[in-house]
Write a protein that holds these residues in place. Structure first.
Motif, PDB file in Angstrom:
ATOM      1  N   LEU A   1      -7.959  -3.021   2.763  1.00  0.00           N
ATOM      2  CA  LEU A   1      -7.149  -2.078   2.768  1.00  0.00           C
ATOM      3  C   LEU A   1      -7.689  -0.848   2.166  1.00  0.00           C
ATOM      4  O   LEU A   1      -7.719   0.173   2.566  1.00  0.00           O
ATOM      5  N   VAL A   2      -7.898  -1.024   0.867  1.00  0.00           N
ATOM      6  CA  VAL A   2      -8.365   0.040  -0.004  1.00  0.00           C
ATOM      7  C   VAL A   2      -9.787   0.482   0.598  1.00  0.00           C
ATOM      8  O   VAL A   2     -10.046   1.894   0.369  1.00  0.00           O
ATOM      9  N   LEU A   3     -10.624  -0.365   1.047  1.00  0.00           N
ATOM     10  CA  LEU A   3     -12.064   0.326   1.643  1.00  0.00           C
ATOM     11  C   LEU A   3     -11.650   1.127   2.789  1.00  0.00           C
ATOM     12  O   LEU A   3     -12.378   2.035   2.956  1.00  0.00           O
ATOM     13  N   GLU A   4     -10.566   0.634   3.604  1.00  0.00           N
ATOM     14  CA  GLU A   4     -10.105   1.401   4.750  1.00  0.00           C
ATOM     15  C   GLU A   4      -9.682   2.861   4.007  1.00  0.00           C
ATOM     16  O   GLU A   4      -9.897   4.051   4.835  1.00  0.00           O
TER      17      GLU A   4
ATOM     18  N   ILE B   1      -0.838   5.036  -1.066  1.00  0.00           N
ATOM     19  CA  ILE B   1      -0.522   3.664  -1.082  1.00  0.00           C
ATOM     20  C   ILE B   1       0.944   3.184  -1.245  1.00  0.00           C
ATOM     21  O   ILE B   1       1.502   2.321  -0.461  1.00  0.00           O
ATOM     22  N   ALA B   2       1.815   3.928  -1.811  1.00  0.00           N
ATOM     23  CA  ALA B   2       3.041   3.738  -2.128  1.00  0.00           C
ATOM     24  C   ALA B   2       4.091   3.766  -0.763  1.00  0.00           C
ATOM     25  O   ALA B   2       4.999   3.296  -0.185  1.00  0.00           O
ATOM     26  N   ALA B   3       3.520   4.770   0.123  1.00  0.00           N
ATOM     27  CA  ALA B   3       3.935   5.073   1.414  1.00  0.00           C
ATOM     28  C   ALA B   3       3.723   4.193   2.835  1.00  0.00           C
ATOM     29  O   ALA B   3       4.008   4.194   3.572  1.00  0.00           O
ATOM     30  N   LEU B   4       2.464   3.134   2.199  1.00  0.00           N
ATOM     31  CA  LEU B   4       2.090   2.140   3.227  1.00  0.00           C
ATOM     32  C   LEU B   4       3.219   1.037   3.481  1.00  0.00           C
ATOM     33  O   LEU B   4       3.985   0.716   2.458  1.00  0.00           O
ATOM     34  N   PRO B   5       3.155   0.752   4.471  1.00  0.00           N
ATOM     35  CA  PRO B   5       4.096  -0.647   4.884  1.00  0.00           C
ATOM     36  C   PRO B   5       4.009  -1.610   3.756  1.00  0.00           C
ATOM     37  O   PRO B   5       2.789  -1.751   3.225  1.00  0.00           O
ATOM     38  N   LYS B   6       4.848  -2.470   3.581  1.00  0.00           N
ATOM     39  CA  LYS B   6       4.742  -3.606   2.689  1.00  0.00           C
ATOM     40  C   LYS B   6       3.553  -4.621   3.177  1.00  0.00           C
ATOM     41  O   LYS B   6       3.419  -4.563   4.377  1.00  0.00           O
ATOM     42  N   PRO B   7       2.930  -5.484   2.334  1.00  0.00           N
ATOM     43  CA  PRO B   7       1.837  -6.353   2.832  1.00  0.00           C
ATOM     44  C   PRO B   7       2.313  -7.104   4.257  1.00  0.00           C
ATOM     45  O   PRO B   7       1.631  -7.132   5.283  1.00  0.00           O
TER      46      PRO B   7
ATOM     47  N   LEU C   1      -6.583   2.755  -6.485  1.00  0.00           N
ATOM     48  CA  LEU C   1      -7.055   1.843  -5.575  1.00  0.00           C
ATOM     49  C   LEU C   1      -6.968   0.196  -6.034  1.00  0.00           C
ATOM     50  O   LEU C   1      -6.573  -0.524  -5.194  1.00  0.00           O
ATOM     51  N   ARG C   2      -7.209  -0.024  -7.404  1.00  0.00           N
ATOM     52  CA  ARG C   2      -7.266  -1.306  -7.631  1.00  0.00           C
ATOM     53  C   ARG C   2      -5.807  -1.664  -7.669  1.00  0.00           C
ATOM     54  O   ARG C   2      -5.566  -3.044  -7.202  1.00  0.00           O
ATOM     55  N   LYS C   3      -4.888  -0.881  -7.916  1.00  0.00           N
ATOM     56  CA  LYS C   3      -3.443  -1.351  -7.964  1.00  0.00           C
ATOM     57  C   LYS C   3      -3.053  -1.514  -6.811  1.00  0.00           C
ATOM     58  O   LYS C   3      -2.296  -2.652  -6.396  1.00  0.00           O
ATOM     59  N   GLY C   4      -3.347  -0.827  -5.782  1.00  0.00           N
ATOM     60  CA  GLY C   4      -3.020  -0.961  -4.302  1.00  0.00           C
ATOM     61  C   GLY C   4      -3.778  -2.348  -3.810  1.00  0.00           C
ATOM     62  O   GLY C   4      -3.173  -3.062  -2.970  1.00  0.00           O
ATOM     63  N   GLU C   5      -4.927  -2.809  -4.377  1.00  0.00           N
ATOM     64  CA  GLU C   5      -5.417  -3.926  -3.868  1.00  0.00           C
ATOM     65  C   GLU C   5      -4.797  -5.139  -4.395  1.00  0.00           C
ATOM     66  O   GLU C   5      -4.659  -6.016  -3.446  1.00  0.00           O
ATOM     67  N   LYS C   6      -4.120  -4.964  -5.596  1.00  0.00           N
ATOM     68  CA  LYS C   6      -3.643  -6.160  -6.042  1.00  0.00           C
ATOM     69  C   LYS C   6      -2.169  -6.463  -5.610  1.00  0.00           C
ATOM     70  O   LYS C   6      -1.793  -7.362  -5.136  1.00  0.00           O
ATOM     71  N   ALA C   7      -1.751  -5.236  -5.305  1.00  0.00           N
ATOM     72  CA  ALA C   7      -0.226  -5.220  -4.616  1.00  0.00           C
ATOM     73  C   ALA C   7      -0.410  -5.894  -3.165  1.00  0.00           C
ATOM     74  O   ALA C   7       0.807  -6.464  -2.589  1.00  0.00           O
ATOM     75  N   HIS C   8      -1.559  -5.666  -2.504  1.00  0.00           N
ATOM     76  CA  HIS C   8      -1.570  -6.259  -0.808  1.00  0.00           C
ATOM     77  C   HIS C   8      -2.283  -7.696  -0.832  1.00  0.00           C
ATOM     78  O   HIS C   8      -2.655  -8.034   0.370  1.00  0.00           O
TER      79      HIS C   8
END
Length: 384
Positions: free
Chosen positions: A140-143, A168-174, A126-133
């Protein structure tokens, strides 16, 4: 205040059923649980989950405290570095310390928003996803943390760190993520559901071979091991045979147990990036086992075997290690220690590896060039 957490944990023990009143059941006995056993099971399960929740919450409280400690450099008069201080005073390894510090804001925000404390492996993804977005990463990670448990329960599946990683990898780009919160929630739910309900192969056609082994999930032995995620796909038998050969070769080089599915995962990722070098697959495996402290520094921590009391820590600095303060002479490759016995010539290679061996009563440190790193000091995941 310092006694209350300990009292809470000991209080959980008091809630457990009396061991003497639990009926011992043979390994081959698969009979239905009695009413008493069901009650004992429910009570025991509740205690386990409560203890786990307490432990996970404590990790992120420690992480938040260490962020404060490091920012104020409260150890500065102890004569110790930050790493040495947390190791000696709190019994926390530097690797754990940095992971907990980095993940604490995310984990505590999730706990506040959902009432549940996520486990460490999930927080890392989740932290990686947070940084990426970027700026919207936290929301986003809270959702994702709100929606994923309900989707997993609906799908009858287990929610693991790997599920979060793939969702997270499957989500649209930021820049492509919708602005409307309700639409974001829908996108998140669909992403998690797609990961959890990915089709599997049941019975391959003649001439093809199903790849669906359970693979090494990169768990770090902290008591939070995730269940392996099954990757299932049908490929020609010749391809399956090649993947098996690659797995065997990678197992030899990395001293890990890799299945065909693990190799296939890396192959698929590299193919999507239009890259196919065998060395890149090796690098992907290595990255799963390392803590990255910048582009040029990687740190590893592991035990020789699960029951070992010895802890090994290795740090690789691609530009080489400099001599510690107070050392006038340059560092030498540890292979020179055997030079007196005529076992090896002097090594002039750049010292990129620092390996610490920590035992109950002593600790030792050695430095190696890449070519002389012993197999026993090679971290899991590193090509040797």
């Amino acid at each position: 205040m310092t006694a209350s957490p300990s009292i809470h944990v000991r209080g959980l023990v008091q809630q457990l059923p009396d061991l003497d009143k639990v009926r011992e059941v043979a390994e081959t006995d698969d009979s239905p649980l009695t009413a008493d056993e069901l009650q004992q099971k429910d009570t025991t399960d509740a205690v386990i989950r409560s203890a786990q929740e307490s432990g996970q919450a404590a990790i992120w409280v420690i992480g938040a405290a260490l962020r404060i400690f490091a920012k104020g450099r409260f150890h500065r008069q102890s004569g110790l570095t930050y790493d040495e201080h947390v190791q000696q005073e709190y019994g926390i390894s530097p690797a754990h310390s940095y992971r907990w510090r980095d993940g604490a804001p995310t984990a505590l925000a999730i706990a506040s928003a959902t009432g549940k404390t996520p486990i460490e492996g999930q927080v890392r993804e989740l932290r990686k996803g947070e940084k990426a977005h970027g700026e919207r990463g936290r929301d986003l990670v809270l959702e994702l943390a709100r929606q994923a448990p309900a989707v997993a329960e609906q799908a009858g599946a287990k929610l693991t760190a790997k599920v979060y990683e793939r969702a997270i990898a499957a989500l649209p780009k930021p820049e492509e993520m919708p602005a409307d919160p309700e639409t974001v929630a829908k996108v998140v739910r669909e992403s998690v559901l797609n990961v959890l309900t990915a089709p599997t192969t049941d019975g391959a056609a003649p001439g093809v071979s199903p790849i669906g082994e359970t693979g090494n999930d990169g768990a770090e032995g902290e008591g939070n091991a995730e269940a392996p995620v099954r990757l299932s796909v049908t490929v020609p038998a010749a391809v399956a045979d090649t993947l098996k050969q690659w797995a065997e070769k990678l197992n030899t080089g990395h001293r890990l147990e890799l299945g065909q599915a693990d190799v296939l995962t890396h192959v698929a990722e590299l193919a999507a990036a239009d890259e196919h070098a065998f060395s890149l697959i090796s690098e992907r495996i290595e990255q799963q086992h390392a803590e990255h402290w910048g582009r040029e520094v990687q740190r590893f921590e592991w035990r020789p075997n699960p029951r070992s009391k010895t802890v090994l820590r290795a740090e690789r600095r691609r530009k080489g290690h400099s001599a510690p303060k107070g050392h006038d002479e340059p560092l030498m490759c540890a292979t020179q220690l055997a030079q007196a016995n005529g076992e090896t010539a002097a090594c002039e290679g750049e010292l990129v590896w620092k390996v610490e061996k920590i035992e109950r009563t002593k600790a030792s440190t050695a430095y190696y060039c890449a070519g002389h790193l012993p197999a026993g000091s090679t971290p899991p995941g590193v090509w040797n």
